[in-house]
Design an enzyme around this catalytic site. Structure first.
Site, PDB file in Angstrom:
ATOM      1  N   GLU A  63      23.718  22.920  -7.308  1.00 44.90           N
ATOM      2  CA  GLU A  63      23.076  24.244  -7.253  1.00 44.90           C
ATOM      3  C   GLU A  63      23.618  25.181  -8.329  1.00 44.90           C
ATOM      4  OE1 GLU A  63      22.388  28.028  -4.204  1.00 44.90           O
ATOM      5  OE2 GLU A  63      22.752  26.021  -3.370  1.00 44.90           O
ATOM      6  N   GLU A  72      30.539  16.033  -3.134  1.00 45.80           N
ATOM      7  CA  GLU A  72      30.403  16.424  -4.533  1.00 45.80           C
ATOM      8  C   GLU A  72      31.248  17.655  -4.832  1.00 45.80           C
ATOM      9  OE1 GLU A  72      28.346  18.110  -8.180  1.00 45.80           O
ATOM     10  OE2 GLU A  72      28.630  19.015  -6.218  1.00 45.80           O
TER      11      GLU A  72
END
Length: 299
Positions: free
Chosen positions: A95, A128
């Site tokens: 993001e 992640e």
């Protein structure tokens, strides 16, 4: 019933498969680009509403944007087809890159498309971020809590799957029992996770946190401060003639461990010299009550 069983079936397809997707992303110091599955219009990519990362520093975003402006996006975003709109892609990991790409007004971004369910999406996002040390302690703890209460995983299963010790997960989740003001200090970087852990069992964590920050105390000095502030005073006679008994350190630690395991406030009132006592669990929402009932019913 079928849906609940599906949600609580374990860590998706297995950590090895999910880790393989995360490991396709190069480390920050590696410059070799990863071949994306495709390029997609940036307006067709939307953020994940359950993304564990909540803090995006403007300065870091603009620094990343400048890197993207000169070198492009080296690490493709991991996405899935948006379950709410098949014409869109939902971000699983990346993001921050998506936000920075908007700053430099990219029209297309490289993506790796994966067929993940909701459990796997959250797990990959946490993996992640944790691998890149992108989450602060509060965000990491909140991610673990989501995996436990939304998908029914235990601390033991999380520790085994994510390669973390159970104590690491338990200690982080205990931070979520601190007042919001103290958690905000951790999120902003004013208070380290080590400092915050010393405050979990303190009777007045907010005032102690302010003192630690103002005086720039080390973790060891913070531990001494908390210990001194928690030292029991001589019991004073109560109107009824009874005495107020201070909880010992072991009882407070047990309260903290149970609170971390349940993500709910737990209070233990043990009668001195007796086997009997009372354990109180406080829930903040019906969702927490449902999760507690499910936990008790399954053992």
């Amino acid at each position: 019933m079928a849906d609940k069983k599906e949600q609580r079936r374990g860590l998706g397809r297995g950590l090895s498969a999910l880790m393989a997707d995360v490991e396709t992303q190069p480390r920050p110091q590696e410059n070799a680009p990863v071949r994306p599955d495709r390029l997609v219009p940036i307006e067709r990519v939307v953020p994940n509403p359950d993304q564990p990362r909540r803090t995006f520093t403007e300065a870091q975003l603009h620094e990343l944007a400048e890197s993207i402006r000169t070198k492009g996006i080296i690490q493709p975003l991991i996405v899935r087809q948006n379950p709410r709109d098949p014409e869109q892609f939902e971000i699983v990991a990346g993001e921050r890159r998506w936000r920075a790409a908007q700053i430099v007004q990219l029209h297309e971004i490289p993506v790796l498309v994966r067929d993940f369910d909701d459990t796997e999406v959250l797990e990959v996002a946490i993996i992640e971020n944790i691998q890149r040390a992108d989450l602060n302690a509060i965000e990491e703890a909140a991610g673990y809590r989501q995996l436990m209460f939304k998908f029914g995983h235990t601390q033991e299963k999380l520790a085994e799957a994510l390669g973390k010790s159970r104590s690491h997960i338990a200690n982080l989740m205990r931070l979520l029992n601190l007042p919001d003001t103290v958690q905000d200090m951790v999120v902003k970087g004013d208070l380290s996770a080590g400092h915050a852990r010393t405050l979990v069992t303190a009777p007045n964590p907010e005032s102690l946190a302010r003192t630690i920050v103002e005086k720039g105390l080390s973790v060891r000095a913070a531990e001494k401060l908390v210990k001194d502030s928690s030292a029991p005073e001589r019991p004073k006679p109560q109107p009824s003639g009874s005495f107020k008994v201070e909880k010992d350190a072991d009882t407070r630690a047990l309260e903290g461990d149970l609170s971390a395991a349940l993500s709910m406030k737990v209070s233990i009132d043990h009668k001195p010299g007796q086997e009997a006592g009372k354990l109180t669990i406080s829930y903040e929402s019906l969702e927490q009550l449902d999760a507690l009932c499910a936990l008790l019913s399954t053992g």
